[in-house]
Design an enzyme around this catalytic site. Structure first.
Site: not given
Lengths: 308, 154
Positions: A58, A87, A108
């Site tokens: 969302r 990595k 986020r």
């Protein structure tokens, strides 16, 4: 004059009431564009980077839609699979690289405080799209916008916050913002998931009227807004206790018999059993439009940050 | 008169009224360790009228800046600093906790970005309250108080 140009949006508490109102009134102007009835090129040539170190459909999709609707471009990743993060690259390094590619960054990340760190490292504005159990300010802004549109305003309203008030970051951020609007906040939760005392104290200091209820029926009487959140099974060591608690706070047609005609019901989604599907058809249900309002609100934020 | 446990010093810093048992932690905060070359006297659990029991540290020939000494307030808010020159107290003050605390305390929230091994971020806190002592993580906003601070001294 209030301006958000070049600003980071990390926590709702960084925004004043005037700045919140500016975003909400800008969102009104964005509505016809968000609905596809009008087009805009106001962010043409600007690039948004969406860096999602953990999945979220969302938030990511609505940010991307917001940018595209305003004529801008989008780059980013929705999983760290195949990126240099796998990595072993640090967040700080990823941000330093990406700021060279984009004009604004949405992040986020599973760690609390990650967006704050990203904002310190980046010369480009950073928007927090959720940092672990920390902050998610654009969710709060879209919640406020839903109240403004669907409940006819925020000032002086009676709002019931229901569910997990202890761990739910959504309700914590939202309640801080509501306290700026002279609201009455009614809290309903299982005893083990009550709103932390220090937050209640802060809310009262900010000028909100805060009342705790054990009975949902009593709390929603006369209320303007019912904000429902999910009670997570994991919070209860005993599964039978969960079933008992979840059942006693479920919203169905019976409990809605005595409520105000104009009561609106909101939910940050996804829901599980908190709201019966029958309720969706009532005029009280506003949770799907609430999710759509994420688009005009995020358009407003991007526009105000990038062009003022 | 009671016999002196530690003789007066000619010059240096005497830290008095340290919370009983915290002297070693105080030395850690001040960075006084194995490589320290001057004389250090430590007395622990000395009877005190005001505090019941207290610790005292005498650092001979050492003068630390106020900013460093004020860090002691994080674990012992009533500690007093006496600057000694030629056997006389030339300056005396009670420590004050710093308003910003950088690199002394680790955030106790395991999910705070400062605890991600990958990041190498120096922990930073702002002072929320002096008495009782409480600090807020600059990154994750978690509040730590009293013993939580003490346990997380780096």
């Amino acid at each position: 004059m209030t301006s958000l140009k070049g600003r980071d949006i990390i926590s709702i508490r960084d925004l004043s009431k005037e700045e919140i109102e500016l975003i909400l009134s800008e969102a009104d102007k964005m509505l016809p564009i968000a609905e596809g009835r009008e087009t805009s090129e106001i962010l043409r040539g600007k690039i948004l980077a969406t860096l999602f170190f953990e999945p979220s459909t969302r938030t990511r999709l609505s940010f991307e839609t917001a940018m595209l609707r305003l004529g801008g471009g989008v780059i980013g990743f929705s999983t760290t699979e195949g990126t240099s993060v796998m990595k072993g690259e640090s967040l700080s390094d990823t941000i330093k690289v990406v700021e060279g590619y984009a004009d604004v960054i949405v992040i986020r990340h599973p760690y609390e405080g990650s967006a704050k760190l990203a904002a310190e490292v980046s010369a480009k504005p950073v928007i927090n799209g959720g940092d672990g159990a920390g902050q998610h300010p654009t969710q709060t802004l879209l919640d406020l916008y839903t109240m403004k549109r669907e409940a006819g305003g925020i000032d002086d309203k009676i709002i019931v916050l229901l569910g997990d008030l202890k761990y739910g970051r959504t309700v914590h951020s939202l309640s801080y913002a509501l306290a700026l609007f002279n609201t009455e906040i009614r809290l309903v939760s299982p005893p083990s998931l009550k709103m932390p005392e220090e937050i209640i104290r802060d809310l009262k200091e900010l000028g909100a009227k805060v009342k705790e209820y054990t009975s949902l029926k009593e709390a929603i009487r006369g209320a303007d807004i019912l904000y429902v959140t999910r009670i997570q099974k994991e919070r209860f060591p005993d599964p039978t206790e969960y079933i008992k608690v979840a059942g006693s706070y479920r919203i169905d047609l019976t409990i809605l018999r005595d409520v105000k005609e104009s009561l609106i019901i909101m939910h940050p989604l996804p829901r599980v059993d908190e709201i019966a599907p029958d309720v969706d058809k009532t005029k009280h249900a506003k949770y799907f439009i609430q999710s759509f309002y994420g688009v005009p609100v995020r358009m407003a934020i991007l526009k105000l940050i990038l062009v003022g | 008169m009671e016999e002196l446990r530690v003789r007066p010093i000619r010059e240096g810093t005497v830290i008095d009224h340290i919370k009983a048992g915290k002297a070693l932690k105080v030395l850690k905060i001040l960075g006084v360790g194995e490589d320290h070359e001057n004389i250090v006297s430590i007395v622990m659990n000395v009877p005190s009228k005001k505090m019941g029991k207290k610790d005292i540290i005498k650092l001979e020939s050492v003068f630390l800046d106020k900013e460093t000494l004020n860090k002691i307030a994080l674990i012992s808010p009533k500690a007093t600093i006496n600057i000694i020159k030629d056997f006389k107290v030339v300056e005396k003050y009670v420590v004050e906790p710093p308003s910003i605390i950088i690199g002394i305390v680790r955030c106790q929230n395991p999910r705070c970005i400062t605890n991600s091994e990958r990041e190498h971020v120096t922990p930073k806190f702002t002072l929320v309250s002096k008495e009782p002592i409480a600090i807020r993580c600059h990154y994750c906003s978690r509040i730590m108080a009293g013993e939580e601070i003490e346990k997380n001294i780096i």
